[in-house]
Write a protein that holds these residues in place. Structure first.
Motif, PDB file in Angstrom:
ATOM      1  N   ILE A 179       0.841  -1.200   0.000  1.00  0.00           N
ATOM      2  CA  ILE A 179       0.000   0.000   0.000  1.00  0.00           C
ATOM      3  C   ILE A 179       0.874   1.247   0.000  1.00  0.00           C
ATOM      4  O   ILE A 179       1.881   1.313   0.696  1.00  0.00           O
ATOM      5  CB  ILE A 179      -0.982  -0.036   1.181  1.00  0.00           C
ATOM      6  CG1 ILE A 179      -2.035   1.036   1.027  1.00  0.00           C
ATOM      7  CG2 ILE A 179      -0.255   0.055   2.503  1.00  0.00           C
ATOM      8  CD1 ILE A 179      -3.240   0.834   1.901  1.00  0.00           C
ATOM      9  N   THR A 180       0.497   2.231  -0.824  1.00  0.00           N
ATOM     10  CA  THR A 180       1.263   3.475  -0.902  1.00  0.00           C
ATOM     11  C   THR A 180       0.426   4.700  -0.591  1.00  0.00           C
ATOM     12  O   THR A 180       0.984   5.769  -0.360  1.00  0.00           O
ATOM     13  CB  THR A 180       1.898   3.639  -2.303  1.00  0.00           C
ATOM     14  OG1 THR A 180       0.877   3.540  -3.296  1.00  0.00           O
ATOM     15  CG2 THR A 180       2.946   2.573  -2.548  1.00  0.00           C
ATOM     16  N   ALA A 181      -0.909   4.585  -0.599  1.00  0.00           N
ATOM     17  CA  ALA A 181      -1.776   5.716  -0.251  1.00  0.00           C
ATOM     18  C   ALA A 181      -3.093   5.172   0.275  1.00  0.00           C
ATOM     19  O   ALA A 181      -3.558   4.119  -0.168  1.00  0.00           O
ATOM     20  CB  ALA A 181      -2.025   6.608  -1.465  1.00  0.00           C
ATOM     21  N   LEU A 182      -3.669   5.911   1.212  1.00  0.00           N
ATOM     22  CA  LEU A 182      -4.906   5.470   1.850  1.00  0.00           C
ATOM     23  C   LEU A 182      -5.682   6.678   2.343  1.00  0.00           C
ATOM     24  O   LEU A 182      -5.128   7.548   3.017  1.00  0.00           O
ATOM     25  CB  LEU A 182      -4.569   4.556   3.032  1.00  0.00           C
ATOM     26  CG  LEU A 182      -5.708   4.099   3.925  1.00  0.00           C
ATOM     27  CD1 LEU A 182      -6.614   3.136   3.184  1.00  0.00           C
ATOM     28  CD2 LEU A 182      -5.146   3.439   5.168  1.00  0.00           C
ATOM     29  N   GLU A 183      -6.948   6.757   1.972  1.00  0.00           N
ATOM     30  CA  GLU A 183      -7.868   7.755   2.499  1.00  0.00           C
ATOM     31  C   GLU A 183      -9.263   7.157   2.390  1.00  0.00           C
ATOM     32  O   GLU A 183      -9.440   6.110   1.764  1.00  0.00           O
ATOM     33  CB  GLU A 183      -7.770   9.075   1.734  1.00  0.00           C
ATOM     34  CG  GLU A 183      -8.077   8.959   0.254  1.00  0.00           C
ATOM     35  CD  GLU A 183      -7.759  10.225  -0.524  1.00  0.00           C
ATOM     36  OE1 GLU A 183      -8.728  10.891  -0.939  1.00  0.00           O
ATOM     37  OE2 GLU A 183      -6.570  10.519  -0.703  1.00  0.00           O
TER      38      GLU A 183
END
Length: 118
Positions: free
Chosen positions: A3-7
């Motif tokens: 995972i590299t981005a999470l929102e």
């Protein structure tokens, strides 16, 4: 794959490629790309769910747009929630090569359900 981005409602994963993920005709196996799409669609939905609620894919439609090789560089998969739901949620995903070109897209339906108490 990591995972590299999470929102809320959106996730991004990347995957480094090598020839170990090739199919018999010498390109990255479509199953790897499909797995990335299924993962980001599910994880995007997961970001919208309260504690104690789970999900599972009930439908996944994938469109492969171009062949992928190890030289395509790391792949980036982005998942977005289209419509959250209490019983069924809908998400979409796309996979991009290192040059930002779309290599595949997907639409997904996911069943939403309460997790059993442990």
């Amino acid at each position: 794959m990591g995972i590299t981005a999470l929102e809320e409602g959106r996730v991004e994963f990347t995957c480094t490629l090598d020839e170990s993920v090739y199919n018999p005709i010498g390109v990255v196996h479509g199953g790897l790309v499909c797995t990335m799409l299924d993962t980001v669609a599910g994880c995007a939905v997961h970001t919208t769910l309260p504690s104690g609620v789970g999900y599972t894919s009930i439908e996944l439609k994938v469109n492969y747009l171009r062949a992928v090789h190890a030289s395509s560089g790391p792949l980036t998969a982005i998942g977005r929630v289209v419509k959250p739901g209490r019983r069924v949620a809908f998400a979409e995903g796309e996979v991009l090569d290192a040059n930002g070109r779309q290599v595949a897209t997907a639409s997904s339906s996911l069943l939403v359900f309460p997790l059993p108490a442990s």
